[in-house]
Write a protein that holds these residues in place. Structure first.
Motif, PDB file in Angstrom:
ATOM      1  N   LEU A   1     -34.673 -30.995   3.882  1.00 37.13           N
ATOM      2  CA  LEU A   1     -36.059 -30.689   4.212  1.00 37.13           C
ATOM      3  C   LEU A   1     -36.192 -29.310   4.848  1.00 37.13           C
ATOM      4  O   LEU A   1     -37.142 -29.028   5.573  1.00 37.13           O
ATOM      5  CB  LEU A   1     -36.615 -31.763   5.157  1.00 37.13           C
ATOM      6  N   GLY A   2     -35.231 -28.453   4.572  1.00 29.35           N
ATOM      7  CA  GLY A   2     -35.258 -27.112   5.134  1.00 29.35           C
ATOM      8  C   GLY A   2     -36.455 -26.295   4.697  1.00 29.35           C
ATOM      9  O   GLY A   2     -36.868 -25.367   5.402  1.00 29.35           O
ATOM     10  N   TRP A   3     -37.055 -26.647   3.543  1.00 29.02           N
ATOM     11  CA  TRP A   3     -38.239 -25.915   3.084  1.00 29.02           C
ATOM     12  C   TRP A   3     -39.392 -26.065   4.067  1.00 29.02           C
ATOM     13  O   TRP A   3     -40.263 -25.182   4.154  1.00 29.02           O
ATOM     14  CB  TRP A   3     -38.672 -26.394   1.705  1.00 29.02           C
ATOM     15  N   MET A   4     -39.403 -27.175   4.821  1.00 30.23           N
ATOM     16  CA  MET A   4     -40.462 -27.375   5.814  1.00 30.23           C
ATOM     17  C   MET A   4     -40.433 -26.285   6.884  1.00 30.23           C
ATOM     18  O   MET A   4     -41.454 -25.944   7.469  1.00 30.23           O
ATOM     19  CB  MET A   4     -40.305 -28.747   6.480  1.00 30.23           C
ATOM     20  N   LEU A   5     -39.244 -25.775   7.137  1.00 30.86           N
ATOM     21  CA  LEU A   5     -39.100 -24.675   8.083  1.00 30.86           C
ATOM     22  C   LEU A   5     -39.217 -23.325   7.398  1.00 30.86           C
ATOM     23  O   LEU A   5     -39.830 -22.397   7.928  1.00 30.86           O
ATOM     24  CB  LEU A   5     -37.746 -24.765   8.796  1.00 30.86           C
TER      25      LEU A   5
END
Length: 334
Positions: free
Chosen positions: A146-150
């Protein structure tokens, strides 16, 4: 104006309706077991947020417009937050703040510069927070998929800072280019001169605000950090009060993404989009009923409370005429 009031009414209904549908039959039980003292603590945190923002406003003004006491500054903040919650995309907030500052004796260019620096400090906080959460995620058991959330909001903030830096460096070229464009669009010479003069006055006021002592600017940023850390802890307390275990950093990310998604609904307070996205993000971690209950409590504190507490302050400080002007303007725009 009637259309704007209908939009506000639709937003108020959707804030409750979406969690009710998504939460199912277990929502009522979850809400009944929520501790009253935790809910009162959350309301107290919002009051503290208003005071922190009032202190930040007083520091940014630095005596411009005469003496501004803490009580009146808090009133300005509450009225502005009410306008943000009551208008699509929060667009009424800047107009309300600048109108109130004008009544305080602050020139339009100075008021716009104060608002601009206020937004820049917010952007700087969120960029710092995302970087800190990213480092935290690398060293703890947080799903890196879920790194895209950051990454996505951080990239947008970096692009925003880059555009601001470019505008500041090439402002003369911008003025010349915009003048040629307006002349090509057959805008009257007097209007072009007035716009150029306004931009120059704004730049001077912005430089004046950014030239405040470093200690003052540092204190402004610290007040900004304290405000957002309190504000973005509301959802975490809502989830914890329901007996669920969740990492604070997740609730921070959920709120950022949900409030951004809410702006797409074009309803006051981001109603509909904020509830749908936050419930969808929380449900896999704490279950649908608990997620819906947490969202109801979160929005009650950060949306309904802003409207209920801010409305009388707005009418006292801004008056019915300013509200009518805001609603008509936003109704025409939508």
């Amino acid at each position: 104006m009637n259309r704007a009031l209908w939009l506000l009414g639709a937003g108020l209904v959707m804030v409750i309706a979406i969690p009710l549908v998504l939460g199912g039959s277990g929502l009522g039980g979850q809400l009944r077991q929520f501790p009253l003292d935790t809910f009162l603590l959350m309301l107290g945190m919002i009051v503290m947020c208003w005071n922190l923002n009032a202190g930040r406003l007083r520091l940014l003004l630095a005596g411009r417009g005469g003496h501004l006491g803490q009580r009146r500054a808090v009133g300005m903040v509450m009225a502005t937050e009410f306008a943000i919650s009551a208008t699509p995309g929060g667009s009424g907030g800047p107009l309300t703040l600048m109108g109130l500052l004008s009544r305080q004796g602050v020139r339009p260019a100075q008021a716009t510069a104060v608002f601009a620096v206020d937004q820049i400090t917010d952007m700087l906080f969120f960029l710092s927070a995302l970087a800190s959460i990213g480092l935290y995620a690398l060293s703890h058991t947080i799903d890196l998929r879920l790194g895209w959330m950051l990454a996505v909001p951080a990239l947008l903030l970096i692009i925003g800072f880059g555009l601001l830096a470019a505008l500041g460096k090439h402002h003369r070229r911008l003025l010349k280019t915009s003048g040629r464009l307006l002349r090509w669009l057959k805008v009257r010479h007097r209007s072009r001169v007035k716009l150029a003069r306004g931009l120059i006055h704004f730049r001077h006021a912005l430089v004046e605000t950014l030239a405040l002592p470093r200690l003052t600017l540092s204190l402004i940023f610290l007040l900004c950090c304290a405000h957002w850390l309190l504000r973005y802890s509301i959802l975490y307390l809502a989830v914890s009060g329901l007996g669920q275990d969740i990492d604070w950093s997740w609730t921070f990310i959920v709120q950022m993404l949900s409030l951004a998604a809410g702006q797409l609904t074009l309803l006051p307070g981001g109603a509909g989009g904020a509830e749908l996205s936050s419930t969808a993000l929380l449900s896999p971690m704490i279950g649908a009923a608990s997620a819906a209950a947490a969202v109801v409590i979160w929005r009650a504190v950060t949306f309904y409370f802003y409207l209920i507490a801010g409305a009388p302050v707005f009418f006292v400080m801004a008056g019915r005429s300013m509200l009518g002007s805001l609603l008509k303007r936003r109704s025409a725009a939508t």
